[in-house]
Each structure stands twice: as structure tokens, then as C-alpha cells.
Design an enzyme around this catalytic site. Structure first.
Site, PDB file in Angstrom:
ATOM      1  N   TYR A 111      45.540  -0.116  17.157  1.00 28.96           N
ATOM      2  CA  TYR A 111      46.010  -0.859  18.334  1.00 28.96           C
ATOM      3  C   TYR A 111      45.198  -0.473  19.572  1.00 28.96           C
ATOM      4  O   TYR A 111      44.734  -1.338  20.330  1.00 28.96           O
ATOM      5  CB  TYR A 111      47.499  -0.547  18.543  1.00 28.96           C
ATOM      6  CG  TYR A 111      48.065  -1.017  19.866  1.00 28.96           C
ATOM      7  CD1 TYR A 111      48.468  -2.333  20.036  1.00 28.96           C
ATOM      8  CD2 TYR A 111      48.205  -0.131  20.940  1.00 28.96           C
ATOM      9  CE1 TYR A 111      48.990  -2.761  21.254  1.00 28.96           C
ATOM     10  CE2 TYR A 111      48.722  -0.561  22.146  1.00 28.96           C
ATOM     11  CZ  TYR A 111      49.115  -1.874  22.301  1.00 28.96           C
ATOM     12  OH  TYR A 111      49.626  -2.297  23.505  1.00 28.96           O
ATOM     13  N   SER A 168      45.702  -2.362  27.663  1.00 29.14           N
ATOM     14  CA  SER A 168      46.663  -1.259  27.589  1.00 29.14           C
ATOM     15  C   SER A 168      45.978   0.030  28.018  1.00 29.14           C
ATOM     16  O   SER A 168      44.768   0.211  27.785  1.00 29.14           O
ATOM     17  CB  SER A 168      47.164  -1.088  26.154  1.00 29.14           C
ATOM     18  OG  SER A 168      47.950   0.083  26.042  1.00 29.14           O
TER      19      SER A 168
HETATM   20  P1  NAP Z   1      56.843  -7.653  22.798  1.00 27.98           P
HETATM   21  O1  NAP Z   1      58.042  -7.409  23.634  1.00 27.98           O
HETATM   22  O2  NAP Z   1      56.808  -7.140  21.394  1.00 27.98           O
HETATM   23  O3  NAP Z   1      56.531  -9.244  22.800  1.00 27.98           O
HETATM   24  C1  NAP Z   1      55.455  -9.737  22.072  1.00 27.98           C
HETATM   25  C2  NAP Z   1      55.310 -11.218  22.336  1.00 27.98           C
HETATM   26  O4  NAP Z   1      54.144 -11.692  21.644  1.00 27.98           O
HETATM   27  C3  NAP Z   1      56.478 -12.034  21.822  1.00 27.98           C
HETATM   28  O5  NAP Z   1      56.670 -13.117  22.716  1.00 27.98           O
HETATM   29  C4  NAP Z   1      55.969 -12.541  20.466  1.00 27.98           C
HETATM   30  O6  NAP Z   1      56.578 -13.765  20.063  1.00 27.98           O
HETATM   31  C5  NAP Z   1      54.518 -12.773  20.794  1.00 27.98           C
HETATM   32  N1  NAP Z   1      53.584 -12.789  19.662  1.00 27.98           N
HETATM   33  C6  NAP Z   1      53.332 -11.802  18.773  1.00 27.98           C
HETATM   34  N2  NAP Z   1      52.381 -12.192  17.897  1.00 27.98           N
HETATM   35  C7  NAP Z   1      52.020 -13.452  18.250  1.00 27.98           C
HETATM   36  C8  NAP Z   1      51.108 -14.394  17.734  1.00 27.98           C
HETATM   37  N3  NAP Z   1      50.338 -14.112  16.663  1.00 27.98           N
HETATM   38  N4  NAP Z   1      50.993 -15.603  18.334  1.00 27.98           N
HETATM   39  C9  NAP Z   1      51.773 -15.904  19.405  1.00 27.98           C
HETATM   40  N5  NAP Z   1      52.646 -15.050  19.954  1.00 27.98           N
HETATM   41  C10 NAP Z   1      52.786 -13.839  19.370  1.00 27.98           C
HETATM   42  O7  NAP Z   1      55.540  -7.038  23.482  1.00 27.98           O
HETATM   43  P2  NAP Z   1      55.239  -6.520  24.983  1.00 27.98           P
HETATM   44  O8  NAP Z   1      55.556  -5.082  25.024  1.00 27.98           O
HETATM   45  O9  NAP Z   1      55.815  -7.443  25.988  1.00 27.98           O
HETATM   46  O10 NAP Z   1      53.641  -6.627  24.970  1.00 27.98           O
HETATM   47  C11 NAP Z   1      52.939  -7.709  25.562  1.00 27.98           C
HETATM   48  C12 NAP Z   1      51.494  -7.286  25.735  1.00 27.98           C
HETATM   49  O11 NAP Z   1      51.452  -6.119  26.545  1.00 27.98           O
HETATM   50  C13 NAP Z   1      50.797  -6.929  24.416  1.00 27.98           C
HETATM   51  O12 NAP Z   1      49.456  -7.374  24.427  1.00 27.98           O
HETATM   52  C14 NAP Z   1      50.845  -5.409  24.416  1.00 27.98           C
HETATM   53  O13 NAP Z   1      49.795  -4.859  23.657  1.00 27.98           O
HETATM   54  C15 NAP Z   1      50.687  -5.122  25.896  1.00 27.98           C
HETATM   55  N6  NAP Z   1      51.159  -3.789  26.291  1.00 27.98           N
HETATM   56  C16 NAP Z   1      52.466  -3.431  26.149  1.00 27.98           C
HETATM   57  C17 NAP Z   1      52.860  -2.148  26.529  1.00 27.98           C
HETATM   58  C18 NAP Z   1      54.270  -1.660  26.407  1.00 27.98           C
HETATM   59  O14 NAP Z   1      54.515  -0.453  26.629  1.00 27.98           O
HETATM   60  N7  NAP Z   1      55.231  -2.505  26.062  1.00 27.98           N
HETATM   61  C19 NAP Z   1      51.915  -1.254  27.050  1.00 27.98           C
HETATM   62  C20 NAP Z   1      50.589  -1.664  27.175  1.00 27.98           C
HETATM   63  C21 NAP Z   1      50.229  -2.938  26.798  1.00 27.98           C
HETATM   64  P3  NAP Z   1      58.008 -13.807  19.248  1.00 27.98           P
HETATM   65  O15 NAP Z   1      59.084 -13.493  20.264  1.00 27.98           O
HETATM   66  O16 NAP Z   1      58.108 -15.219  18.774  1.00 27.98           O
HETATM   67  O17 NAP Z   1      57.926 -12.783  18.172  1.00 27.98           O
END
Ligand code: NAP
Length: 248
Positions: free
Chosen positions: A157, A143
């Protein structure tokens, strides 16, 4: 050569978009989730429409036994894994460090960092040339928070993503001779459900004006970078980072 990729946390958001994009590039994909089986099955269906194989496996990737089970399920269903996208990640409600409990900090670190180590470990056992593997690719989803620090929101985080960055460099150096490349993407403000978990669903729209590009990013824009790092197009790239963060 195997064309199987595991994308952790791929029932929603960046993980789901990456899984669907990778399938469109010709990979079979193992979908992983923790709670949302319905959403995971929907991603499986979309991948099957592209003609590729897909399987959804529930596993908490912060738990060692569940990671081992996840990889064994993949071995049985698909055979040897080629690619790993360490995407699963969480954050909790925005707060200052002086309010954070040990329980919260540990949950963030085990879900965002321990999971990436455990999945990398199991993948490397199957990919390493010395162990009879054919090499492979690991893409970590870090991130921009690793650079910015997320003051007043979730320094825990941000620090977990700093650990992912260091792991990316160290692991890339460690396994290069084994035919394995390790890189990371650093997304910025991306429209997903994650911001709801932080207590501010509209966070991207609040902050987008602070970016040079003046807008939030889409999950498909992140998936495109993941896909390039997974592909042979990036064959001389390891220990590197792609910023997908609108210029900051
Ligand atoms: P999200 O929409 O909240 O989705 C999270 C995903 O991770 C879901 O599929 C969830 O499964 C799964 N998950 C959570 N805990 C888990 C565990 N312990 N074991 C297996 N699966 C798990 O998140 P996102 O925004 O797409 O983020 C994805 C990645 O991108 C993360 O690493 C986040 O830190 C990074 N990121 C995101 C952003 C942003 O702005 N969104 C920015 C920078 C980095 P369920 O559906 O079953 O709950």
C-alpha cells in the site's frame, strides 16, 4: 466554465467528506463507488440539500472499461468535467512482505495506481486546452505512508502511494501547458473504515501518541486541503503536496 468534479471512492470516508465539502463550495459532484450504493445515495442526498447537482455512478475505477463508462455517464448527465479527485484506494490485512501473494499486491496496485492513471487520462482528454477544453484540476489522495513505508503493516500500500506521488510530479509537468494543475494531499492517521480492512479498526488510536499533535485526523481536515487545491486560491500551485498528518 464547468463546475463539475468527480470524486472517486466517495461513498464513504475521505471521498464522501471531500464531495460534500466541494458541493458546499459550489461544485456539482459525481459520486463514485464500487459496492455501497446506499451510502453513495446518502452522499448524493446531502449534496442536493446544498442546491448542487449530484449523481452516483457505480464503477470499479481499476477497470479501464468501467472508467470509460463512468466518464461517458458524466458527459451525458453534467457535461464537461472540471475537477478530478483520485481518492479511491484500498489496503488489505496487515502482514510482512514475505507473506504477500501476487494477487494481493496486484489488487493494491491496480486499485490505487492504475485507477488514478485511467481517471486522469479520461479527465485530461476533456480538460486540455489543445482538445477544446477549458483546463482543470486533478487532486490525488496519496498518503503519509509514501514517506514512512508502513513496515510490518502494508508496504504494498505504501509503495502504491509512492507511485501516486511520482505520478503527481510527472503529470503536473506534462499537462501544465494544457491549463491543468495536478497536486496531492498526504493524509496521515485519519478516522475511517479503511483501518478495519487492514484488520485493526482501532489503529488510529493505537498510533496517535506517536504523532507530534498526539491525535488522529478527521475526514473534514483532509477535505479542507482537497478543497483548497481544487479552488482558484491555489492557482499557482502544481506538482505540490499538502501533508495532513499531524506533524509527521
Ligand atoms: P474508506 O473509508 O475505506 O473508503 C474507500 C472508498 O473507496 C469507498 O467509497 C469505496 O467504495 C471506494 N472504492 C474502493 N475501491 C474502489 C474501486 N475499485 N472503484 C471505485 N471505488 C472504490 O477509505 P478512506 O480511508 O476514506 O481512504 C480514501 C483515500 O484516502 C484512499 O486513497 C486512502 O489510501 C487514502 N488515505 C487514507 C488514510 C486513512 O487513515 N484513512 C490515510 C492516508 C491516505 P464502497 O463504499 O462502494 O466500498
Amino acid at each position: 466554465m464547468s463546475n463539475l468534479v468527480l470524486v472517486t471512492g466517495s461513498s464513504r470516508g475521505i471521498g464522501a467528506a471531500s464531495a460534500i465539502r466541494l458541493a458546499s463550495e459550489g461544485y456539482n459532484v459525481c459520486i463514485n463507488y464500487i459496492h455501497d450504493a446506499v451510502a453513495a445515495q446518502e452522499v448524493v442526498k446531502q449534496i442536493q440539500l446544498t442546491g448542487q447537482k449530484a449523481l452516483a455512478v457505480q464503477a470499479d475505477v481499476s477497470e479501464e472499461k468501467q472508467v470509460i463508462m463512468l466518464f461517458e455517464r458524466m458527459d451525458e448527465y453534467f457535461g464537461r468535467v472540471y475537477g478530478l479527485v483520485n481518492n479511491a484506494g484500498i489496503l488489505f490485512k496487515q502482514m510482512r512482505v514475505e507473506e504477500m501473494s501476487a494477487e494481493r499486491i496486484n489488487a493494491v496496485l491496480t486499485t490505487n495506481v492504475t485507477s488514478a492513471f485511467l481517471c486522469a487520462r479520461e479527465a485530461i482528454k476533456r480538460m486540455s486546452l489543445d482538445r477544446g477544453g477549458a483546463g482543470g484540476v486533478i487532486v490525488n489522495v496519496s498518503s503519509a505512508a509514501a514517506r514512512i513505508g508502513s513496515a510490518g503493516e502494508y508496504v504494498d500500500y505504501a509503495a502504491s502511494k509512492g507511485a501516486i506521488d511520482t505520478m503527481t510530479i510527472g503529470l503536473a509537468n506534462e499537462v501544465a501547458e494544457q491549463g491543468i494543475r495536478v497536486n496531492a494531499v498526504r493524509p496521515g492517521f485519519i478516522y475511517t473504515d479503511m483501518h478495519r480492512a487492514g484488520g485493526e479498526p482501532g489503529r488510529v488510536d493505537r498510533l496517535k501518541g506517536s504523532l507530534p499533535m498526539q491525535r488522529g485526523g478527521s475526514v473534514d481536515e483532509v477535505a479542507a486541503a482537497v478543497s483548497w487545491l481544487m479552488s482558484e486560491e491555489s492557482s499557482y500551485t502544481t506538482g505540490s503536496f499538502i501533508e495532513v498528518s499531524g506533524g509527521r
